[in-house]
Enzyme design. Structure first.
Site, PDB file in Angstrom:
ATOM      1  N   SER A  45       0.866  -1.180   0.000  1.00 26.48           N
ATOM      2  CA  SER A  45       0.000   0.000   0.000  1.00 26.48           C
ATOM      3  C   SER A  45       0.900   1.225   0.000  1.00 26.48           C
ATOM      4  CB  SER A  45      -0.916  -0.007   1.224  1.00 26.48           C
ATOM      5  OG  SER A  45      -0.167   0.060   2.420  1.00 26.48           O
ATOM      6  N   GLN A 165      -6.492  -1.887   7.095  1.00 28.59           N
ATOM      7  CA  GLN A 165      -5.330  -2.737   6.772  1.00 28.59           C
ATOM      8  C   GLN A 165      -4.735  -3.450   7.995  1.00 28.59           C
ATOM      9  OE1 GLN A 165      -2.245  -1.358   3.742  1.00 28.59           O
ATOM     10  NE2 GLN A 165      -1.104  -1.126   5.640  1.00 28.59           N
ATOM     11  N   GLU A 166      -4.687  -2.736   9.136  1.00 30.14           N
ATOM     12  CA  GLU A 166      -3.966  -3.324  10.273  1.00 30.14           C
ATOM     13  C   GLU A 166      -4.662  -3.058  11.605  1.00 30.14           C
ATOM     14  OE1 GLU A 166       0.100  -1.903  10.066  1.00 30.14           O
ATOM     15  OE2 GLU A 166       0.038  -2.074   7.883  1.00 30.14           O
ATOM     16  N   ASP A 244      -4.098   0.815  11.580  1.00 26.22           N
ATOM     17  CA  ASP A 244      -3.652   1.473  10.352  1.00 26.22           C
ATOM     18  C   ASP A 244      -4.757   1.271   9.329  1.00 26.22           C
ATOM     19  OD1 ASP A 244      -2.507   2.583   8.155  1.00 26.22           O
ATOM     20  OD2 ASP A 244      -0.854   1.145   7.965  1.00 26.22           O
ATOM     21  N   ASP A 322       1.405   8.185   7.502  1.00 32.30           N
ATOM     22  CA  ASP A 322       2.305   7.277   6.770  1.00 32.30           C
ATOM     23  C   ASP A 322       2.326   7.721   5.305  1.00 32.30           C
ATOM     24  OD1 ASP A 322       3.528   5.185   5.436  1.00 32.30           O
ATOM     25  OD2 ASP A 322       1.990   3.701   5.881  1.00 32.30           O
ATOM     26  N   HIS A 375       8.436  -1.289   9.545  1.00 35.94           N
ATOM     27  CA  HIS A 375       8.780  -2.218   8.456  1.00 35.94           C
ATOM     28  C   HIS A 375       7.926  -1.899   7.227  1.00 35.94           C
ATOM     29  CE1 HIS A 375       5.174  -5.061   9.469  1.00 35.94           C
ATOM     30  NE2 HIS A 375       4.850  -3.793   9.539  1.00 35.94           N
ATOM     31  N   ARG A 376       8.029  -2.706   6.177  1.00 37.18           N
ATOM     32  CA  ARG A 376       7.094  -2.707   5.066  1.00 37.18           C
ATOM     33  C   ARG A 376       6.400  -4.057   5.027  1.00 37.18           C
ATOM     34  NH1 ARG A 376       7.310   2.027   1.897  1.00 37.18           N
ATOM     35  NH2 ARG A 376       5.183   1.296   1.569  1.00 37.18           N
ATOM     36  N   SER A 377       5.324  -4.123   4.262  1.00 37.25           N
ATOM     37  CA  SER A 377       4.630  -5.422   4.195  1.00 37.25           C
ATOM     38  C   SER A 377       5.494  -6.470   3.485  1.00 37.25           C
ATOM     39  CB  SER A 377       3.275  -5.260   3.516  1.00 37.25           C
ATOM     40  OG  SER A 377       3.411  -4.575   2.295  1.00 37.25           O
TER      41      SER A 377
HETATM   42  P1  PGA Z   1       3.032  -1.264   3.169  1.00 32.30           P
HETATM   43  O1  PGA Z   1       2.154  -1.319   4.493  1.00 32.30           O
HETATM   44  O2  PGA Z   1       4.411  -1.642   3.531  1.00 32.30           O
HETATM   45  O3  PGA Z   1       2.338  -2.248   2.284  1.00 32.30           O
HETATM   46  O4  PGA Z   1       2.945   0.150   2.652  1.00 32.30           O
HETATM   47  C1  PGA Z   1       2.579  -0.870   5.728  1.00 32.30           C
HETATM   48  C2  PGA Z   1       1.820   0.346   6.169  1.00 32.30           C
HETATM   49  O5  PGA Z   1       0.949   0.859   5.430  1.00 32.30           O
HETATM   50  O6  PGA Z   1       2.081   0.870   7.232  1.00 32.30           O
HETATM   51 ZN    ZN Z   2       0.464   2.535   6.932  1.00 27.53          ZN
END
Ligand code: PGA
Ligand code: ZN
Length: 434
Positions: A45, A165-166, A244, A322, A375-377
């Site tokens: 994302s 998402q989270e 998130d 973010d 981190h990243r996904s």
């Molecule tokens: P991403 O997700 O690494 O896929 O961007 C993490 C986040 O949105 O915080």
């Molecule tokens: Zn995010």
């Protein structure tokens, strides 16, 4: 002195290519050599204003190959930094930025510059025989981060119907990082049991959190509160919740509305919310659940909406930008001036060098904004962000579920750091001001 540099293509946690770099520093007096290696993460994302992740766009790996970025390391970057003093991180990063010559690392690729920047820092720390967190942070480094642990995945990180998402837990009252990590892992396992008992899926998403089909955020939050209670912790006191929303992914520019595809499919009608309905929704959620932090509650370009959101909720909870800030001091500076959000999510690959990420952290902290290291996904076994979170006394780290080694690599590194810091290690509720 930097005497060798080598880039290669490796795989990340999603099975996609990413960049790794190796740096050799040679002590000009003793002739001794010190190596540093680093791998770059990758988002799903991704924010529109992030630095460019250079991909080959050829047939191999469905266009995701990183041979061009690797070749930039092995040619242009090698030429530019060989012979330079590896202990001068800011200077090396400045050369990387100048060699690239664009505003968004579009030439060399932020994946190329970041791999080199992190590897240089690692090699430098090794040459001084001190840990990376101490090299980056100095003698006063001592604060262990509270995990912002993602235990239920949705949005772009899973194929379920959860639109946010989270969903994360934060063990704010733990005695230490190790204790906090244990609390989170226990809750994670209780959540799994609860899902099993209810006949819900216990498969996991990109960041290791469970990814069952649930109708809306409230349904997820009910399960998380139940898991916290079943683990014998008190929601809102021992453990708080962070979200998130990654709402840029829900926002539709044509309609100007936030669309909830998962909720719509399970409820059999179109669920859309406008900016003020989103803010009202968050107000309801924070009054019903022990939510401490909401990230990307509104879209990356909705500055007016963010201003309202901050006015309404900014003194109650942490509001993290973010996609809004993308670890970029220009965007953060604009946000600070507009009184938008009160925290920044720091993802080193959004900006492409260690120094620029640290500059964003410094700007945030000087202006009373929190910095959450993330981190990243798409991740690797690299643990740089664990050291970074301690180095800058960030107090919070977001690095996924206690499941999947790419996530646990960071948590395990933090366990090592805490052990090494011994009695000077500190751990505290990060948001006592709010
Ligand atoms: P991403 O997700 O690494 O896929 O961007 C993490 C986040 O949105 O915080
Ligand atoms: Zn995010």
């Amino acid at each position: 002195q930097i005497t060798n540099i080598h880039g290669r293509e490796i795989l990340d946690s999603r099975g996609n290519p990413t960049v790794e770099a190796e740096i050799t520093l040679t002590d000009t007096v003793t002739g001794r050599r010190y190596g540093g290696r680093a791998c770059v993460p990758s988002g799903a994302s991704t924010g529109r204003f992030e630095a460019v992740e250079l991909r080959d766009a050829e047939t191999r790996y469905f266009g995701l190959g990183v041979k061009k970025a690797v070749s930039n390391i092995n040619t242009k970057i090698k030429e530019a930094i060989t012979g330079r003093n590896g202990l001068n991180q800011v200077e090396i990063d400045r050369i990387l930025i100048e060699t690239d010559g664009t505003d968004n690392k579009g030439n060399l690729g932020a994946n190329a510059t970041l791999a080199v920047s992190m590897a240089v820092a690692r090699a430098a720390a090794k040459s001084l025989n001190i840990p990376l967190y101490q090299y980056l942070g100095g003698a006063y480094t001592r604060l262990m981060p509270v995990p912002m642990m993602n235990i239920l995945n949705g949005g772009r990180h899973a194929a379920n119907t959860v639109d946010f998402q989270e969903f994360m837990i934060m063990p704010v009252q733990a005695e230490s990082f190790a204790d906090g990590l244990r609390i989170c892992a226990e809750i994670y396992h209780f959540l799994k049991k609860i899902l099993e008992e209810k006949g819900l899926a216990t498969s996991v998403g990109d960041e290791g959190g469970f990814a069952p089909d649930l109708p809306d955020a409230e349904a997820v939050l009910d399960l998380i509160v139940e898991a916290i209670e079943k683990s014998n912790y008190f929601p809102g006191q021992d453990v708080k919740i962070a979200l998130d929303v990654a709402s840029s992914e829900l926002y539709n520019e044509k309609t100007g509305m936030y669309h909830f595809p998962g909720e719509s499919s399970l409820k059999g009608k179109d669920i859309v919310r406008d900016t003020s309905e989103m803010i009202a929704y968050y107000e309801d959620l924070i009054s019903d659940y022990p939510i401490l932090s909401i990230e990307d509650g509104l879209a990356e370009d909705d500055w007016d909406g963010w201003k309202h959101l901050t006015e309404r909720l900014g003194d109650k909870i942490q509001l993290v930008g973010d996609d809004l800030f993308v670890t970029n001091t220009k965007r953060l500076d604009a946000g600070i001036k507009l009184h938008v959000a009160n925290a920044i999510l720091v993802k080193v690959n959004q900006i492409g060098t260690v120094s620029e990420a640290m500059e964003a952290i410094e700007m945030a902290q000087k202006n009373g904004y929190k910095a959450v290291i993330s981190h990243r996904s798409g991740e690797t076994e690299d643990t740089f962000i664990a050291d970074l979170s301690v180095a800058v006394n960030a107090g919070q780290i977001k690095t996924g579920a206690p499941c999947r080694s790419d996530r646990n690599a960071k948590y395990n590194q933090l366990l090592r750091i805490e052990e090494e810091l011994g009695t000077v290690a500190a751990y505290k509720e990060p948001l006592n001001k709010i």
